[in-house]
Scaffold this motif. Structure first.
Motif, PDB file in Angstrom:
ATOM      1  N   ALA A   1      34.516  -0.894  85.474  1.00 29.73           N
ATOM      2  CA  ALA A   1      34.178  -1.718  84.305  1.00 29.73           C
ATOM      3  C   ALA A   1      35.028  -2.981  84.263  1.00 29.73           C
ATOM      4  O   ALA A   1      34.516  -4.077  83.973  1.00 29.73           O
ATOM      5  CB  ALA A   1      34.365  -0.911  83.021  1.00 29.73           C
ATOM      6  N   LEU A   2      36.314  -2.861  84.561  1.00 35.68           N
ATOM      7  CA  LEU A   2      37.184  -4.040  84.571  1.00 35.68           C
ATOM      8  C   LEU A   2      36.742  -5.024  85.650  1.00 35.68           C
ATOM      9  O   LEU A   2      36.759  -6.238  85.433  1.00 35.68           O
ATOM     10  CB  LEU A   2      38.644  -3.637  84.765  1.00 35.68           C
ATOM     11  N   ARG A   3      36.360  -4.529  86.794  1.00 28.85           N
ATOM     12  CA  ARG A   3      35.867  -5.406  87.862  1.00 28.85           C
ATOM     13  C   ARG A   3      34.585  -6.123  87.442  1.00 28.85           C
ATOM     14  O   ARG A   3      34.393  -7.288  87.735  1.00 28.85           O
ATOM     15  CB  ARG A   3      35.601  -4.606  89.130  1.00 28.85           C
ATOM     16  N   ARG A   4      33.718  -5.403  86.785  1.00 27.41           N
ATOM     17  CA  ARG A   4      32.411  -5.933  86.396  1.00 27.41           C
ATOM     18  C   ARG A   4      32.517  -6.952  85.267  1.00 27.41           C
ATOM     19  O   ARG A   4      31.763  -7.917  85.231  1.00 27.41           O
ATOM     20  CB  ARG A   4      31.505  -4.774  85.981  1.00 27.41           C
ATOM     21  N   HIS A   5      33.458  -6.752  84.349  1.00 23.70           N
ATOM     22  CA  HIS A   5      33.455  -7.537  83.116  1.00 23.70           C
ATOM     23  C   HIS A   5      34.683  -8.426  82.902  1.00 23.70           C
ATOM     24  O   HIS A   5      34.790  -9.051  81.840  1.00 23.70           O
ATOM     25  CB  HIS A   5      33.299  -6.605  81.912  1.00 23.70           C
ATOM     26  N   THR A   6      35.599  -8.476  83.847  1.00 22.70           N
ATOM     27  CA  THR A   6      36.789  -9.325  83.705  1.00 22.70           C
ATOM     28  C   THR A   6      37.106  -9.996  85.033  1.00 22.70           C
ATOM     29  O   THR A   6      36.493  -9.695  86.060  1.00 22.70           O
ATOM     30  CB  THR A   6      38.034  -8.515  83.267  1.00 22.70           C
ATOM     31  N   ASP A   7      38.084 -10.863  85.008  1.00 20.76           N
ATOM     32  CA  ASP A   7      38.580 -11.501  86.226  1.00 20.76           C
ATOM     33  C   ASP A   7      39.853 -10.831  86.738  1.00 20.76           C
ATOM     34  O   ASP A   7      40.519 -11.351  87.634  1.00 20.76           O
ATOM     35  CB  ASP A   7      38.866 -12.982  85.957  1.00 20.76           C
TER      36      ASP A   7
END
Length: 107
Positions: free
Chosen positions: A21-27
């Motif tokens: 999720a962090l990869r998908r939605h953040t930098d």
């Protein structure tokens, strides 16, 4: 910002899903280091198979995210020393997926 998660169990897939999720939605540059390979969920880095890569990720991380049964005194990912990394300025986060009493009984 670089974040590396460490986990010694599958925890119902929470660590890998959080990383995805962090990869998908953040930098945020984020990785998960699992202690060993288990068949239930996908993996990012498996310590038993890619020890040097795991050490490098820990050294370069700004934040080290420890799941459930890990704390700064853990030696399960030796030679990675979480307490020493914290002294050098890395931020440590402890994430309890299980109830803290369950974690306390195990630790």
């Amino acid at each position: 910002m670089r974040v590396v998660h460490f986990s010694i169990s599958t925890l119902a897939g929470v660590p890998i899903r959080l990383v995805q999720a962090l990869r998908r939605h953040t930098d945020i540059e984020v990785s998960l280091v699992d202690l060993e390979r288990w068949s239930t969920f996908t993996h990012d880095v498996v310590f038993a198979e890619e020890r040097e890569r795991a050490i490098e990720l820990a050294e370069k991380a700004d934040i080290i995210h420890l799941h459930n049964y890990l704390d700064r005194a853990s030696n399960q990912f030796a030679p990675i020393d979480f307490a020493e990394l914290e002294k050098r300025g890395k931020r440590l986060v402890r994430h309890f997926v299980s109830h803290p009493a369950t974690v306390a009984r195990r630790m």
